[in-house]
Design an enzyme around this catalytic site. Structure first.
Site, PDB file in Angstrom:
ATOM      1  N   HIS A 145       0.843  -1.204   0.000  1.00 37.12           N
ATOM      2  CA  HIS A 145       0.000   0.000   0.000  1.00 37.12           C
ATOM      3  C   HIS A 145       0.882   1.260   0.000  1.00 37.12           C
ATOM      4  CE1 HIS A 145      -3.460   2.561   1.388  1.00 37.12           C
ATOM      5  NE2 HIS A 145      -2.471   3.226   1.947  1.00 37.12           N
ATOM      6  N   GLU A 146       1.898   1.264   0.844  1.00 45.84           N
ATOM      7  CA  GLU A 146       2.788   2.435   0.917  1.00 45.84           C
ATOM      8  C   GLU A 146       3.574   2.599  -0.375  1.00 45.84           C
ATOM      9  OE1 GLU A 146       2.230   4.533   3.017  1.00 45.84           O
ATOM     10  OE2 GLU A 146       1.020   3.271   4.300  1.00 45.84           O
ATOM     11  N   HIS A 149       1.510   4.320  -2.899  1.00 49.72           N
ATOM     12  CA  HIS A 149       1.482   5.782  -2.748  1.00 49.72           C
ATOM     13  C   HIS A 149       2.694   6.395  -3.437  1.00 49.72           C
ATOM     14  CE1 HIS A 149      -1.978   6.531  -0.340  1.00 49.72           C
ATOM     15  NE2 HIS A 149      -1.571   5.833   0.707  1.00 49.72           N
ATOM     16  N   GLU A 229      -6.332   6.874  -1.063  1.00 50.61           N
ATOM     17  CA  GLU A 229      -6.267   5.690  -0.202  1.00 50.61           C
ATOM     18  C   GLU A 229      -6.849   4.462  -0.912  1.00 50.61           C
ATOM     19  OE1 GLU A 229      -4.695   5.145   2.658  1.00 50.61           O
ATOM     20  OE2 GLU A 229      -3.950   7.145   2.306  1.00 50.61           O
TER      21      GLU A 229
HETATM   22 ZN    ZN Z   1      -2.352   5.163   2.546  1.00 46.14          ZN
END
Ligand code: ZN
Length: 403
Positions: A145-146, A149, A229
């Site tokens: 997830h990071e 980003h 997100e």
């Molecule tokens: Zn996030």
């Protein structure tokens, strides 16, 4: 992949441009309030200058500031091989050319964030609480997830958007204070009856804007943040192909009701879940930086067919119960079918959890310059950096060790 990133950006760009419009509007109205002739344009000029200054500072120093205020410490492969390897795996899986730096924050609240506006200078930070709680597969989900980003260039977008929010808030605040202390326009005296009326209208418009603009800007900023997100969740699943691991991680994170000690309202949107649960940002959907975790988990668990963006979009619409334009069409047409891995047995035994906790404790001590001595009796002795004597006795067997 890069085509998709541009498409993603265009969507969030609409919201971003909305914020820019607000900034220009308050510059114009507040300027006109003080100087009806040309003040509007001077106001716009000052508003844009303020935003540029804030953006420049956070563009060049934001990463350092964020890592600094959160008390993050950089770790090497030797200090925490598993975390390091997981980051490397996700870097390779996403075919991202640069390895992010890896940081640990000494905090029992499980959380993580990514930072860095330039691709070659990024970092992923996780808390010790996260390392203690998550299995390898769960950690993979969080790191993916990071990593997403970073690849989606979200940090850059959120930096500029965040500073726009900052500029709008500061300008409105200063205007309201100026009004309170300084009164109205300096040009009142020369006004005839009709221009006096115009003055009054401008004053009312300015007052309403000064109160509403920061609120509206915040809502726009949060809307961008939430969108990023969901997109990072979708990209993460595509990287790990294991939605259950990530869902389980989010579940564990949300079960902890600890607040991150060093998080604040400014840094909150950077984290994988809102770090300020108890400090009350739990309000309605609109005023939240993060989508509700329960919803994110449900979407992940609804991914049965595959891990492609198309599949995420379907699961998203199923959970939300309505059509949505979350994922751009260019990504939906991606023909690749990505199978998902079936749930593994990831339940950790109590013993495993205890040893994970011990390991993380050791890592933190190493980061804080503790020395380790293994005594022949089997005891591992941790010596704090403040210990200045040249020898000490093992507390278990009494053997004397020289440092
Ligand atoms: Zn996030």
């Amino acid at each position: 992949m890069w085509e998709l990133i541009r498409a993603n950006k265009r969507k969030s760009m609409t919201l971003f441009v909305g914020m820019g419009f607000l900034l220009i509007l308050i510059g114009y109205v507040f300027g006109s309030f003080y100087e009806p002739d040309a003040g509007g344009f001077i106001g716009i000029f000052f508003a844009l200058i303020l935003w540029s200054i804030l953006s420049t500072v956070s563009y060049f120093g934001g990463s350092k500031i964020l890592l600094g205020v959160s008390g993050a410490k950089e770790v090497s492969q030797e200090i925490h091989p598993q975390l390091f390897n997981v980051v490397e795996e996700m870097k390779i899986a996403s075919s991202f050319p640069y390895m992010p730096k890896v940081y640990i924050i000494d905090d029992p609240a499980p959380n993580a964030f990514a930072t860095g506006v330039k691709p070659e200078k990024t970092a992923i930070a996780v808390t010790s609480g996260l390392l203690e709680r998550l299995s390898r597969y769960e950690l993979q989900g969080v790191v993916a997830h990071e990593m997403s980003h970073i690849i989606n260039r979200d940090v850059l977008l959120m930096t500029f958007a965040g500073m726009m929010l900052g500029a709008i808030t500061i300008i409105s605040e200063v205007f309201l204070r100026g009004l309170y202390f300084g009164g109205g326009s300096r040009y009142k005296s020369k006004s005839s009856k009709s221009s006096g009326q115009a003055q009054l209208i401008i004053m009312i418009v300015a007052l309403v804007l000064a109160i509403l603009a920061p609120i509206l800007a915040r809502l726009l900023y949060f809307a961008i943040s939430r969108k990023r997100e969901y997109l990072a969740d979708a990209s993460a699943v595509r990287l790990t192909r294991y939605p259950e691991g990530f869902a389980a991680a989010l579940e564990k994170i949300s079960n902890s009701d600890l607040d991150l000690q060093k998080a604040n309202k400014i840094t909150a949107p950077m984290y994988i879940v809102n770090p300020l649960k108890k400090k009350g940002m739990k309000l309605s959907d609109l005023s939240s930086t993060h989508p509700p975790i329960s919803e994110r988990i449900r979407i992940l668990r609804n991914l049965q067919q595959g891990a492609n963006f198309k599949n995420y979009q379907q699961a998203f619409e199923m959970v939300k119960g309505k059509k949505s334009d979350l994922i751009p069409p260019s990504a939906l047409n991606d023909p690749a079918s990505i199978g998902i891995l079936q749930p593994l047995v990831t339940q950790q035994t109590f013993e495993e959890m205890k040893s994970a906790k011990r390991e993380v404790g050791d890592v933190l001590m190493k980061l804080n310059d503790f020395k380790f001595v293994n005594c022949t009796c089997g005891l591992k002795i941790k010596i704090p950096p403040a210990f200045k004597q040249s020898s000490f006795k093992c507390p278990k067997c009494g053997r004397v060790h020289n440092i």
